[in-house]
Scaffold this motif. Structure first.
Motif, PDB file in Angstrom:
ATOM      1  N   HIS A 193      -3.445   4.414   2.138  1.00 33.66           N
ATOM      2  CA  HIS A 193      -2.604   3.667   3.080  1.00 33.66           C
ATOM      3  C   HIS A 193      -1.240   4.289   3.312  1.00 33.66           C
ATOM      4  O   HIS A 193      -0.430   3.740   4.047  1.00 33.66           O
ATOM      5  CB  HIS A 193      -2.385   2.239   2.569  1.00 33.66           C
ATOM      6  CG  HIS A 193      -3.633   1.578   2.148  1.00 33.66           C
ATOM      7  ND1 HIS A 193      -3.857   1.145   0.869  1.00 33.66           N
ATOM      8  CD2 HIS A 193      -4.750   1.310   2.844  1.00 33.66           C
ATOM      9  CE1 HIS A 193      -5.065   0.631   0.787  1.00 33.66           C
ATOM     10  NE2 HIS A 193      -5.624   0.720   1.964  1.00 33.66           N
ATOM     11  N   GLY A 209       0.807  -1.225   0.000  1.00 31.38           N
ATOM     12  CA  GLY A 209       0.000   0.000   0.000  1.00 31.38           C
ATOM     13  C   GLY A 209       0.838   1.271   0.000  1.00 31.38           C
ATOM     14  O   GLY A 209       0.346   2.317   0.409  1.00 31.38           O
ATOM     15  N   PHE A 210       2.098   1.185  -0.440  1.00 33.99           N
ATOM     16  CA  PHE A 210       2.988   2.369  -0.438  1.00 33.99           C
ATOM     17  C   PHE A 210       2.936   3.053   0.932  1.00 33.99           C
ATOM     18  O   PHE A 210       2.834   4.273   1.034  1.00 33.99           O
ATOM     19  CB  PHE A 210       2.568   3.353  -1.543  1.00 33.99           C
ATOM     20  CG  PHE A 210       2.654   2.768  -2.926  1.00 33.99           C
ATOM     21  CD1 PHE A 210       3.879   2.661  -3.572  1.00 33.99           C
ATOM     22  CD2 PHE A 210       1.524   2.309  -3.585  1.00 33.99           C
ATOM     23  CE1 PHE A 210       3.968   2.117  -4.843  1.00 33.99           C
ATOM     24  CE2 PHE A 210       1.601   1.754  -4.854  1.00 33.99           C
ATOM     25  CZ  PHE A 210       2.823   1.664  -5.483  1.00 33.99           C
ATOM     26  N   SER A 211       2.989   2.235   1.990  1.00 37.07           N
ATOM     27  CA  SER A 211       2.695   2.751   3.328  1.00 37.07           C
ATOM     28  C   SER A 211       3.907   3.313   4.067  1.00 37.07           C
ATOM     29  O   SER A 211       4.039   3.149   5.269  1.00 37.07           O
ATOM     30  CB  SER A 211       2.015   1.655   4.158  1.00 37.07           C
ATOM     31  OG  SER A 211       2.830   0.502   4.204  1.00 37.07           O
ATOM     32  N   ARG A 265       5.051   6.861   4.842  1.00 40.05           N
ATOM     33  CA  ARG A 265       4.795   8.301   4.772  1.00 40.05           C
ATOM     34  C   ARG A 265       6.027   9.040   5.310  1.00 40.05           C
ATOM     35  O   ARG A 265       6.940   8.402   5.820  1.00 40.05           O
ATOM     36  CB  ARG A 265       3.553   8.637   5.625  1.00 40.05           C
ATOM     37  CG  ARG A 265       2.324   7.803   5.241  1.00 40.05           C
ATOM     38  CD  ARG A 265       1.269   7.803   6.324  1.00 40.05           C
ATOM     39  NE  ARG A 265       1.780   7.239   7.570  1.00 40.05           N
ATOM     40  CZ  ARG A 265       1.071   7.087   8.683  1.00 40.05           C
ATOM     41  NH1 ARG A 265      -0.196   7.453   8.723  1.00 40.05           N
ATOM     42  NH2 ARG A 265       1.612   6.572   9.767  1.00 40.05           N
ATOM     43  N   PHE A 318       4.895   6.909  -2.937  1.00 40.83           N
ATOM     44  CA  PHE A 318       3.721   7.234  -3.751  1.00 40.83           C
ATOM     45  C   PHE A 318       3.539   8.746  -3.598  1.00 40.83           C
ATOM     46  O   PHE A 318       3.037   9.206  -2.567  1.00 40.83           O
ATOM     47  CB  PHE A 318       2.525   6.455  -3.195  1.00 40.83           C
ATOM     48  CG  PHE A 318       1.286   6.491  -4.039  1.00 40.83           C
ATOM     49  CD1 PHE A 318       1.048   5.518  -4.985  1.00 40.83           C
ATOM     50  CD2 PHE A 318       0.344   7.506  -3.866  1.00 40.83           C
ATOM     51  CE1 PHE A 318      -0.107   5.534  -5.757  1.00 40.83           C
ATOM     52  CE2 PHE A 318      -0.814   7.527  -4.625  1.00 40.83           C
ATOM     53  CZ  PHE A 318      -1.039   6.535  -5.579  1.00 40.83           C
ATOM     54  N   ILE A 335      -1.563  10.461 -10.095  1.00 41.92           N
ATOM     55  CA  ILE A 335      -0.960   9.157 -10.422  1.00 41.92           C
ATOM     56  C   ILE A 335      -1.756   8.528 -11.570  1.00 41.92           C
ATOM     57  O   ILE A 335      -2.983   8.641 -11.614  1.00 41.92           O
ATOM     58  CB  ILE A 335      -1.003   8.230  -9.185  1.00 41.92           C
ATOM     59  CG1 ILE A 335      -0.372   8.904  -7.954  1.00 41.92           C
ATOM     60  CG2 ILE A 335      -0.361   6.873  -9.488  1.00 41.92           C
ATOM     61  CD1 ILE A 335       1.096   9.160  -7.986  1.00 41.92           C
ATOM     62  N   HIS A 346      -2.819   9.046  -0.586  1.00 41.81           N
ATOM     63  CA  HIS A 346      -3.099   7.619  -0.750  1.00 41.81           C
ATOM     64  C   HIS A 346      -3.760   7.125   0.529  1.00 41.81           C
ATOM     65  O   HIS A 346      -3.406   7.579   1.623  1.00 41.81           O
ATOM     66  CB  HIS A 346      -1.780   6.880  -0.997  1.00 41.81           C
ATOM     67  CG  HIS A 346      -1.950   5.445  -1.417  1.00 41.81           C
ATOM     68  ND1 HIS A 346      -2.205   4.439  -0.527  1.00 41.81           N
ATOM     69  CD2 HIS A 346      -1.904   4.866  -2.638  1.00 41.81           C
ATOM     70  CE1 HIS A 346      -2.311   3.302  -1.185  1.00 41.81           C
ATOM     71  NE2 HIS A 346      -2.139   3.528  -2.467  1.00 41.81           N
ATOM     72  N   GLY A 375       1.506   7.298   1.138  1.00 38.83           N
ATOM     73  CA  GLY A 375       1.608   8.442   0.253  1.00 38.83           C
ATOM     74  C   GLY A 375       2.442   9.567   0.823  1.00 38.83           C
ATOM     75  O   GLY A 375       2.468   9.788   2.039  1.00 38.83           O
ATOM     76  N   LYS A 395     -13.334   0.725  -6.400  1.00 39.36           N
ATOM     77  CA  LYS A 395     -11.892   0.904  -6.517  1.00 39.36           C
ATOM     78  C   LYS A 395     -11.174  -0.376  -6.961  1.00 39.36           C
ATOM     79  O   LYS A 395     -10.261  -0.357  -7.763  1.00 39.36           O
ATOM     80  CB  LYS A 395     -11.355   1.306  -5.143  1.00 39.36           C
ATOM     81  CG  LYS A 395     -10.651   2.664  -5.123  1.00 39.36           C
ATOM     82  CD  LYS A 395      -9.937   2.770  -3.872  1.00 39.36           C
ATOM     83  CE  LYS A 395      -9.768   3.688  -2.909  1.00 39.36           C
ATOM     84  NZ  LYS A 395      -9.318   3.710  -1.670  1.00 39.36           N
ATOM     85  N   TYR A 420      -5.644   3.305 -10.805  1.00 44.34           N
ATOM     86  CA  TYR A 420      -5.534   4.473 -11.698  1.00 44.34           C
ATOM     87  C   TYR A 420      -5.364   4.003 -13.137  1.00 44.34           C
ATOM     88  O   TYR A 420      -5.979   4.536 -14.054  1.00 44.34           O
ATOM     89  CB  TYR A 420      -4.332   5.353 -11.299  1.00 44.34           C
ATOM     90  CG  TYR A 420      -4.422   5.844  -9.874  1.00 44.34           C
ATOM     91  CD1 TYR A 420      -5.020   7.069  -9.583  1.00 44.34           C
ATOM     92  CD2 TYR A 420      -3.950   5.069  -8.815  1.00 44.34           C
ATOM     93  CE1 TYR A 420      -5.119   7.514  -8.272  1.00 44.34           C
ATOM     94  CE2 TYR A 420      -4.041   5.507  -7.505  1.00 44.34           C
ATOM     95  CZ  TYR A 420      -4.628   6.729  -7.242  1.00 44.34           C
ATOM     96  OH  TYR A 420      -4.734   7.157  -5.941  1.00 44.34           O
TER      97      TYR A 420
END
Ligand SMILES: [Zn+2]
Length: 285
Positions: A152, A120-122, A124, A146, A189, A150, A154, A244, A195
């Protein structure tokens, strides 16, 4: 350079849904990973494209022969052992999760694991401690940034849509962020996941061309489930998540084939050789 990556996980590895969050449930669902990875192999073969595969340790543990098959032809990286969000774990839990996944992948494939992507590109800004742990674990290249809002993770204020060196408390990590374009001052994105499924190919093609031209860089991220219109619908998913997760499934394979025809992609190992890292932008976290 254009880089193509896949996150090798099952169709049910959704992050914000309690019923599928932990390993205890994963064995109960239909197995679609073989069929879906075969589809990816066919698509890559047709266009003779290299790619990096970030694999969940659970997938490697459950289907070691599949992971051997991937590693025989493609670069592999870690997508953690149990696909949990970085910031939901303590530092020691995250360390254990990452190091055990690397060891497992290396034991199965004999290939050195130096690349990582967080579920989840988690990662931050406030989770930058993860880079200390990744560096200690032997990770040299990270793909967890990311650069937009996002659910999760970003990093919406991440400044560059290009390879950078992230600096945090003396750690220097080579970062391959997800590509973005800027519309009305906001990072948008377009090159992966929902996306990629949602947007019309004409827009993906245009933004890919512009991004690649402006930054000399494009990074795509696709999951096996993004290309699988036959996957079951998980019961009890909230409506927003349903949309989604299931939108655009039937057209994504065709779009990916067009993308690989229109743009030449490669893997991280190959792209890395063409980067002069001493000249790369530095992002201090
Ligand atoms: Zn994932």
């Amino acid at each position: 350079m254009n880089i193509l990556t896949f996150d090798i996980e099952e169709w049910f590895h959704l992050l914000d849904f309690d019923a599928t969050r932990t390993e205890s449930e994963w064995g109960k669902y239909e197995v679609r990973i073989y069929e879906n990875v075969d589809r990816i192999f066919r698509i890559l073969d047709e266009s003779n494209t290299k790619a990096t595969f970030f694999i969940i340790g659970w997938v490697a543990k459950t289907y070691p022969e599949l992971v051997k098959k991937i590693a025989a032809k493609y670069q592999i990286g870690s997508h953690t052992m149990n696909h949990q969000l970085v910031w939901q774990q303590s530092k020691s839990e995250f360390k254990e999760d990452v190091t055990s996944s690397i060891k497992l992948l290396e034991d199965i494939t004999g290939q050195k694991v130096e690349c990582f992507r967080a579920p989840g590109f988690s990662v931050r800004e406030k989770d930058a401690w993860a880079y200390e742990i990744l560096s200690e674990a032997g990770i040299k290249y990270d793909c967890s940034v990311f650069p937009a809002a996002h659910a999760h993770g970003g990093m919406p204020s991440y400044p560059k849509a290009a390879p950078c060196v992230i600096e945090y408390k003396g750690v220097r990590m080579k970062e391959f962020p997800v590509s973005f374009t800027t519309v009305a001052g906001k990072h948008i994105i377009f090159s992966g996941g929902g996306y990629f499924r949602l947007l019309p190919y004409s827009l993906i093609e245009r933004w890919s061309r512009e991004t690649s031209l402006n930054n000399g860089y494009l990074l795509g991220y696709i999951h096996p489930r993004d290309l699988d219109p036959g996957q079951p619908m998980l019961k009890g998913l909230p409506m927003a998540r349903k949309i989604k997760s299931y939108i655009g499934l039937s057209s994504a394979e065709k779009k990916l084939r067009c993308w690989l025809k229109d743009f030449q992609f490669t893997d991280i190992a190959t792209a890395n050789k063409s980067i002069e890292w001493s000249q790369a932008p530095v992002v201090k976290l």
